[in-house]
Design a protein around this motif. Sequence first.
Motif, PDB file in Angstrom:
ATOM      1  N   VAL A  50       0.818  -1.198   0.000  1.00  0.00           N
ATOM      2  CA  VAL A  50       0.000   0.000   0.000  1.00  0.00           C
ATOM      3  C   VAL A  50       0.856   1.253   0.000  1.00  0.00           C
ATOM      4  O   VAL A  50       0.558   2.234  -0.656  1.00  0.00           O
ATOM      5  N   ASN A  51       1.967   1.233   0.713  1.00  0.00           N
ATOM      6  CA  ASN A  51       2.777   2.434   0.844  1.00  0.00           C
ATOM      7  C   ASN A  51       4.251   2.060   0.827  1.00  0.00           C
ATOM      8  O   ASN A  51       4.907   2.019   1.859  1.00  0.00           O
ATOM      9  N   TYR A  91      -3.298   5.508  -2.407  1.00  0.00           N
ATOM     10  CA  TYR A  91      -2.429   6.438  -1.686  1.00  0.00           C
ATOM     11  C   TYR A  91      -2.621   6.216  -0.188  1.00  0.00           C
ATOM     12  O   TYR A  91      -3.706   5.846   0.258  1.00  0.00           O
ATOM     13  N   HIS A  92      -1.559   6.487   0.583  1.00  0.00           N
ATOM     14  CA  HIS A  92      -1.685   6.436   2.037  1.00  0.00           C
ATOM     15  C   HIS A  92      -0.769   7.475   2.664  1.00  0.00           C
ATOM     16  O   HIS A  92       0.360   7.684   2.215  1.00  0.00           O
ATOM     17  N   GLU A  94       0.364   9.012   6.743  1.00  0.00           N
ATOM     18  CA  GLU A  94       0.276   8.719   8.165  1.00  0.00           C
ATOM     19  C   GLU A  94      -0.686   9.668   8.868  1.00  0.00           C
ATOM     20  O   GLU A  94      -1.486   9.250   9.695  1.00  0.00           O
ATOM     21  N   THR A  99      -8.780  13.242   4.964  1.00  0.00           N
ATOM     22  CA  THR A  99      -8.570  12.535   3.693  1.00  0.00           C
ATOM     23  C   THR A  99      -9.374  13.188   2.573  1.00  0.00           C
ATOM     24  O   THR A  99      -9.021  13.045   1.401  1.00  0.00           O
ATOM     25  N   SER A 125      -5.987   6.951   2.060  1.00  0.00           N
ATOM     26  CA  SER A 125      -6.258   6.597   3.453  1.00  0.00           C
ATOM     27  C   SER A 125      -5.240   7.272   4.355  1.00  0.00           C
ATOM     28  O   SER A 125      -4.173   7.701   3.909  1.00  0.00           O
ATOM     29  N   PHE A 150     -10.614   7.113   5.348  1.00  0.00           N
ATOM     30  CA  PHE A 150     -10.234   7.088   3.936  1.00  0.00           C
ATOM     31  C   PHE A 150     -11.289   7.752   3.064  1.00  0.00           C
ATOM     32  O   PHE A 150     -12.446   7.944   3.468  1.00  0.00           O
ATOM     33  N   LYS A 304      -6.021  -0.209   7.061  1.00  0.00           N
ATOM     34  CA  LYS A 304      -5.513  -0.035   5.691  1.00  0.00           C
ATOM     35  C   LYS A 304      -6.133  -1.058   4.752  1.00  0.00           C
ATOM     36  O   LYS A 304      -6.581  -0.733   3.645  1.00  0.00           O
TER      37      LYS A 304
END
Length: 392
Positions: A50-51, A91-92, A94, A99, A125, A150, A304
Amino acid sequence: TLTPRCYNRSRFIIILAFVFASKGGGLGGVGGALGRYVSGGSRSAFVSAVNPSSSSTSAMSSSSENTADECSTLLLPSKVMHQQDPSLWLYHVETTTSTMDEARKIVESITTDDTDANPKSFLISAASQSQGRGTTQRNWKSSQRGNALFTIGIPQSAWMVDLKKKNHGNMVPLTLLPLKVGSLVAQQIQRSLEECLQDDKHQGMSNAAPKVTVKWPNDVLLKQSSSTQSSYEKVAGILIESAKDWFIIGIGINVGYAPDIPKEGSDYGRQATCFSQYCNATASSADANDDDDDNEEYWVGVSKKLAVDIAHDLHSWLHSTPDEHLSSIDEHSGGAILDKWKSFLDWDMELVLRDTPKRERVRLTGVMADGRVIVKEVETGTTRTLVADYFL
């Protein structure tokens, strides 16, 4: 990724028949579900995927806000393509303000010159956000890590044009969009709850499974019943806005914790619940222990995956071709959307009109083809049709 752009920003806020999307963006609702964090037994595999950088309807109206020309530098997080469909961009971050704010940046970065190079849908997210907001600008506490926060972006044409083609030329009311999203969220919550509780059972723990229900127009609840009464607590909420020619769908899901919800004041609402009140992180993962930090990271990972699963569900449904769904050829119809949503509805649930002076108690008696609902007042028996009201 730095994307310098100069643009005249024109922003349209779509007010659905039952989704007041307020100016300024925000995350819709407070809520929660448990997606499976571990796939093939690997925590790190999902995180890196994911990231990798680790860093119809008259019930719809619109208003516009035009600002002066401005030069802006948009700082976007790194993206990856979904493994099963690269036209879904992931996209992610922290932490962020919201969002929904990040989704607007992504929309601004998408050019109209080369549509083949653009996503068909996207997901952004966050592990935490400092200014999460729900309907009518209500504040939602989401600065703590551990919940699913998200936003999913879909082109407006995917609903207004493409969906019509898949529905034998019949327009699907836009007012059914929050019900479709609500059904997908409820379905993932139900699936994840069953899996989580099964893991607990294998560990020698036995908790009663709550019933997953929906609350018109944009919430998902968990119902817990006893011999004397039933309680309905909020586990997920949805907010839909528009940005240029995209719909941005904010979803808040309580996974690791349930925020405290005021019982009075401008932010008052239904009390919240979360998955960790029913499932144990330690029971659901062999490599987790009782350490609070480990549990928090576990729920962050769960969040996630949950976000990706829901985004992929909506993306696949919107962009599938009839040949891919011969067994359910009418699944894109308004009737199919309503039937699925009503399958999660508890007709016996008593609701309170949130924003009326008397806060009348009502029960749903019917759902119309465009998503409006018919309710009956508990005290007087009076029936009314609701278009843009909210319930406790």
